[in-house]
Design an enzyme around this catalytic site. Structure first.
Site, PDB file in Angstrom:
ATOM      1  N   SER A   1       0.839  -1.205   0.000  1.00  0.00           N
ATOM      2  CA  SER A   1       0.000   0.000   0.000  1.00  0.00           C
ATOM      3  C   SER A   1       0.870   1.249   0.000  1.00  0.00           C
ATOM      4  CB  SER A   1      -0.918   0.000   1.217  1.00  0.00           C
ATOM      5  OG  SER A   1      -1.816  -1.077   1.119  1.00  0.00           O
TER       6      SER A   1
ATOM      7  N   GLU B   1       2.791   0.411  16.493  1.00  0.00           N
ATOM      8  CA  GLU B   1       2.089   0.239  15.226  1.00  0.00           C
ATOM      9  C   GLU B   1       0.652  -0.195  15.482  1.00  0.00           C
ATOM     10  OE1 GLU B   1       4.273  -2.233  12.497  1.00  0.00           O
ATOM     11  OE2 GLU B   1       2.422  -2.756  11.463  1.00  0.00           O
TER      12      GLU B   1
ATOM     13  N   ASN C   1      -5.980 -12.134  13.091  1.00  0.00           N
ATOM     14  CA  ASN C   1      -6.568 -12.256  14.429  1.00  0.00           C
ATOM     15  C   ASN C   1      -6.456 -13.663  15.014  1.00  0.00           C
ATOM     16  OD1 ASN C   1      -7.056  -9.565  14.255  1.00  0.00           O
ATOM     17  ND2 ASN C   1      -9.290  -9.692  14.430  1.00  0.00           N
TER      18      ASN C   1
END
Lengths: 381, 393
Positions: B162, B244, B375
């Site tokens: 990105s 972060e 997760n």
């Protein structure tokens, strides 16, 4: 911003942890379960002797003079051990409103005895078919300098063992809060059997005559008392639920780490670990909203929304952690020789007491609507 | 315990809020409608980001020995939260995760040029970690860097890079020792200028936004662009994870959406000429949103506080990542339901509500549950570090 507890508070917690930890082993709990009344009077007296029953009572009443936040640490430890002691009805719901709103004589009659373990008080929040103590069916008719009360309260904890009970009654044009002597003529108690085994009673009042000396608050002040009493009780339940759920989850983690199936501890299966992790996250959320509610009440700040949110999390997390713990224990979890069942029963008790998640979500939604309609914008925090 | 901002912290929040309002110029709002520039990179973004550098905001959280202002984690959280609330496409990973690492480990010449550029709001860096076959299992990455005289020759492909379409550098993890006994031991970090020969970037259009695939074909990179020691890259990757994560999950942006949605429902009439907000099901959804939001707010504040106390546990950082990212997805749904079918109308479409923000948010929201450490891995960490449960395998 400070999420830490003071040295004094940590000492209180350590003391509570020690006394409660020593006296709540499975064998001891089984003896208490076998009693006719599930009340551990020796433990209650030991907590009194250590000064813990008076943790949030003023020093002139024989208390330690600490704040509600410190008392909440005791409540969390009681939750962690599911000890059979009436900490919430006596020390929170009854004692704190009495200490703030009661007369000198009323406080003198109850609080020193409560602190030393010799005198028990309780509170009646609900009635058959009505969970709003600010709008009781129980009525009070003026009679001379006093009142005559008729009506019913139920699910009143420890009413048989207590000397007095805080109750609300509706007079013609105002709400009244009394410190009702439980030996009053016209008052009868009927035992109720509740899911967690806590002693509870239906309290029927048939033309019970009360004098001004037992009136705690009336009118606006009575409404303020009732609102505060509910906030305190909700925050107290959230604190207790935090300890309760944390203990259930740790019991589950330990059990699944030892229990082997297919040749490995079942905890090594991700499906098991992840369900436990979800409980861990839930409990962290519950702990945070509970601490906020307790902290705001301790500081004397507006806690209506925070206590509502804390109780909603309590209802949801008690349900989820209890069911997950049962499930991950397999058959062992439902066996009454193993201690988990007491936690699960108490979890359901706490979940449904003083406002279920569904009811409080509705209340919170209404409050949100009012705040956005009246100001156009809610305060952003 | 005192779970409130101090007066100074409240003042900082207001100051950032005001300041960011000025950064979100009409030109920037217009520019962000171009999907290539949604995450920054257009001329107006460059202008406003440089202004933030000039005004000293970018260095706020950096340690003073690296040219920063030593802001506490809590102050940095307040800043991050307000920036996210403003929807300014601030490149947090450049400023918070990579910048301080470069300031500490880069060679003098590079540090002088790149770190100064970051602090002045002139340099943006994209992260080159993931590859087509290395995602959650990052240490299995295959991009190779081979030493050749004073240079390194790099070959490989990165995925989900990105910001690469406008970044000045790629923060690249490459394998320098294919024979290391453990796969994470053979990695080294490089800074690759995006104008170097052999580098190329292709767009990848996702559900919500543009990202990129980047290609490295015999890229000849001078050794000065190596950051840290050879084969010691893993520590640089993992060292900044806590800060972060804190910029990944915060409550300001969704709280603003909650507030706007409730405000919309208060101002919008139903068929009976009554505010939509009077409907029980709308109140119910807003209440559920509020209950979850309050836990998230407290969790973020406690994390920031714990970082300042040097007390942030491993399990707790993962708890925030899982709860926060999954609640984002949940609250988008709760709020979209309030908007109803018109909630599906996109920005600039006829009839769009709240400028189609929720329609767009739900499309970008899903990446966070697997990005930044899936997760499932976070849950593994929670059961192991938080509950001492044994791990499988």
């Amino acid at each position: 911003m400070d999420f830490s507890y003071s040295e004094e508070q940590l000492e209180v917690r350590a003391l509570a942890r020690q006394i409660l930890g020593d006296q709540t082993g499975n064998e001891r709990q089984q003896q208490i379960d076998a009693q006719e009344i599930r009340f551990d009077e020796k433990l209650w007296q030991d907590l009194a002797d250590a000064g813990l029953l008076g943790v949030a009572l003023d020093s002139e009443r024989g208390g330690m003079g600490f704040n509600f936040e410190t008392l909440a640490l005791l409540l969390e430890e009681v939750g962690r051990t599911v000890a059979a002691v009436p900490v919430i009805p006596a020390l929170v719901t009854a004692a704190l409103p009495l200490q703030r709103f009661g007369s000198e004589a009323q406080k003198h009659a109850c609080l020193p005895g409560l602190a030393n373990g010799k005198h028990l008080i309780t509170a009646a929040l609900i009635e058959p078919g009505n969970e709003d103590p600010a709008r009781p069916y129980t009525g009070a008719t003026a009679a001379g300098a006093g009142w005559v009360l008729s009506g019913s309260k139920h699910c009143v904890p420890y009413a048989q063992q207590a000397e007095q009970c805080l109750i609300t009654a509706q007079a013609e044009d105002e709400l009244l809060v009394f410190l009702l002597p439980l030996s009053s003529p016209g008052l009868t108690l009927k035992e109720q059997a509740s899911t967690a085994g806590e002693p509870q009673y239906q309290l029927d009042l048939e033309s019970v005559a009360l004098g001004e000396s037992v009136l705690i608050a009336r009118g606006e002040q009575a409404l303020e008392l009732v609102q505060w009493m509910q906030q305190l009780t909700r925050a107290a339940i959230a604190a207790m639920a935090t300890g309760l759920c944390d203990a259930m989850l740790r019991m589950t983690a330990e059990y699944t780490s030892q229990r082997e199936q297919f040749g490995v501890p079942v905890a090594t299966f991700q499906a098991v670990g992840h369900r436990a992790a979800d409980c861990y996250i839930d409990i962290e959320c519950l702990r945070l909203v509970s601490q906020e509610a307790v902290s705001l009440l301790s500081l004397g700040l507006d806690a209506e929304q925070a206590t509502t949110i804390a109780k909603i999390w309590t209802g949801d997390v008690c349900h989820r952690v209890s069911q997950a713990s049962q499930h991950l224990h397999g058959g062992t979890g439902v066996d009454r020789d193993y201690p988990l069942f007491r936690y699960c029963l108490m979890a359901r008790q706490l979940e449904l007491s003083v406002g279920s998640s569904a009811r409080l979500l509705e209340q919170l939604g209404t409050d949100i609507a009012v705040s956005f309609t009246s100001s156009g914008l809610e305060t952003i925090d | 315990m005192y779970i409130e901002y101090t007066e100074n912290q409240k003042a900082l929040r207001l100051r950032v809020r005001e300041y960011m309002r000025e950064r979100m110029t009409p030109a920037l709002l217009e520019e962000k409608k171009n999907p290539d520039f949604f995450e920054g990179g257009g001329p107006e973004f460059r202008k406003q980001f440089a202004q933030m550098g000039k005004d000293g905001w970018i260095s706020m959280s950096w340690p003073s020995e690296l040219g920063g202002q030593d802001a506490s984690a809590l102050e940095q959280y307040i800043f991050t939260d307000e920036v996210m609330r403003s929807t300014f496409p601030y490149p947090f990973l450049t400023t918070e995760a990579i910048g301080p690492v470069l300031a500490e480990y880069a060679n003098d010449e590079i540090r002088e040029a790149v770190v100064k550029g970051i602090l002045q709001g002139e340099t943006v860096i994209a992260i080159g970690y993931s590859e087509p076959a290395a995602g959650t299992d990052l240490a299995s990455l295959k991009t190779r860097a081979v030493r050749d005289g004073e240079d390194w020759v790099i070959n490989g492909q990165k995925m989900w890079t990105s910001l690469a379409n406008f970044a000045d550098y790629i923060w690249l993890a490459a394998r320098t020792d294919p024979d290391a006994d453990k796969k994470h031991k053979g990695l080294t970090m490089f800074l690759v200028p995006t104008d170097i020969a052999g580098y190329s970037c292709n767009p990848v259009w996702t559900l919500g936004t543009r990202t990129n695939a980047t290609f490295y074909e015999d890229v000849r990179l001078p050794d000065k662009y190596r950051v840290g020691e050879v084969n010691k890259g893993w520590q640089l990757i993992t060292g900044q994870l806590n800060r972060e994560r804190l910029s990944l999950v915060n409550h300001g942006m969704i709280e603003a959406l909650y507030t706007e949605t409730a405000g919309w429902a208060a101002a919008t009439m139903d068929r009976d000429e009554r505010p939509l907000l009077e409907q029980g099901w709308i109140q119910h959804n807003l209440a559920r949103a509020k209950v979850g939001l309050e836990a998230l707010r407290l969790m973020c504040l406690k994390q920031a506080w714990a970082i300042d106390q040097d007390q942030l546990g491993m399990a707790e950082a993962s708890v925030a990542k899982v709860y926060g990212t999954e609640f984002f997805v949940e609250i988008y749904r709760l709020l979209l339901e309030v908007l109803g079918q018109a909630g599906t109308l996109k920005q600039d479409s006829q009839g769009a509500i709240l400028k189609g923000k929720l329609e767009h948010r739900y499309r970008v929201g899903s990446i966070l549950t697997f990005g930044g450490g899936a997760n499932e891995v976070q849950r593994d960490i929670i059961s192991a570090a938080g509950l001492s449960m044994p791990r499988g395998r």
